[in-house]
Design an enzyme around this catalytic site. Sequence first.
Site, mmCIF file in Angstrom:
data_model
loop_
_atom_site.group_PDB
_atom_site.id
_atom_site.type_symbol
_atom_site.label_atom_id
_atom_site.label_comp_id
_atom_site.label_asym_id
_atom_site.label_seq_id
_atom_site.Cartn_x
_atom_site.Cartn_y
_atom_site.Cartn_z
ATOM 1 N N SER A 87 0.163 -1.220 -0.165
ATOM 2 C CA SER A 87 0.202 -0.223 -0.187
ATOM 3 C C SER A 87 0.695 1.446 -0.434
ATOM 4 O O SER A 87 1.671 1.406 -0.813
ATOM 5 C CB SER A 87 -1.204 0.302 1.192
ATOM 6 O OG SER A 87 -2.087 0.945 1.158
ATOM 7 N N ASP B 169 -4.598 -3.622 -3.445
ATOM 8 C CA ASP B 169 -4.492 -3.105 -2.047
ATOM 9 C C ASP B 169 -4.280 -4.108 -1.856
ATOM 10 O O ASP B 169 -4.712 -5.065 -1.301
ATOM 11 C CB ASP B 169 -5.116 -1.794 -0.734
ATOM 12 C CG ASP B 169 -4.572 -1.768 0.350
ATOM 13 O OD1 ASP B 169 -3.310 -1.653 -0.277
ATOM 14 O OD2 ASP B 169 -4.948 -1.324 0.837
#
Length: 392
Positions: free
Chosen positions: A119, A262
């Site tokens: 991320s 993500d």
Amino acid sequence: MSFRSIRFSRSSPMRALILVLSFLLILSGCMQTLDRALDANEAGKAAIAGYGEIRIYLDARFNEAPRDFHDWAPVTTRKKAAALMISGGGAGGAFSVGVLSAWSAAGTRPQFDIVTGVSTGALIAPYAFLGSAYDDTLVHLYTSGVAQELVRTKGFVGLFGSSLLRAGPLRGMIERYITPAILQQVAAEHRKGRRLFILTTNLDSQRAVMWNMGAIANSGRPDALKLFQDVLTASASIPGVYPAVMIKAESGGRHFEEMHSDGGSASQVLMMPQAFLTSSDRLMPVKGQGIDFYVIVNNALMPEFAVTPDRTLPVIVRAYSIFIKSQTQSALTALYNYARLTGAGFHLASIDAQVHYSMFDPFNTNYMRAVYALGYAEFTAGTLWKEKPVFR
């Protein structure tokens, strides 16, 4: 009234709308679209055409490891390799930047043999991998206020589309800062035996994917830069907040698209395939070599008291933050136990002070500067690293 009884004049808006929709339907039938994987078996065997073994699933078994393991394992002549793992955490990524900057200033920052990112950590990882020369770039990205450009909503329509925020600002920032020159430098370090790994989540298969970014950079393919940028964008795209990234793949000669998002949905920290964590086998392929794990968590691991409003959105957000803490604590406990079992070094840093943060201002500059200063100060004071997981 029957449909047949409806009459339209030549200028009728309804008639014009029907003509437009009919044209779009015909056009969409003529356009070539890529399918998605038909089932878990096809998805599990999918590869990126022309690249070879540039990725593995995080839950892969030993017999599913890449055949060319030497392209994945680090190569170093030192007695102990150094691995840096940078977690997710959105604006909290500024904490990692503070740590790295202070480490460089102290003159003790090693050249890491392995760097992993998830991320926001995925955005930091390439620069951390390339070394202290890129500290100023990271400081600019995480403390100057430019990150606020990433919050560009779609308005009310975002509630019914693919995401709340527009993809353009995040994608544009990655394309602006991950250049052909950066790709070439990553490739050069990969050839020296250093490894850069990024985590995404395949939403269709519900499996975490570990990408060998150095192998992508070193592939020599004309589309390598785009794939490199796609992986970083996907890893940083919080589901529902930013749209997922579609990546072209093939399996058994059939081409389709995978939906990646993500990496933090699967794991906040990219450590290693889970088969390693449940084994006594060492990560290093050379007998007698060891490894030091340095983990920077861009979140707080300790409980943070706050009165939660009894409303739907605050309750959901609060529960999600608890889930993230719990998931990260479990992952760190597994890595610590692996380190004890194999004799590896374990060093953990996390945000250990409660800094005010608002979900309605996710890239607040003052917050980012505060956690940057916290990481810098704690490293300088010698209070940053913990030798075992501490969650209180």
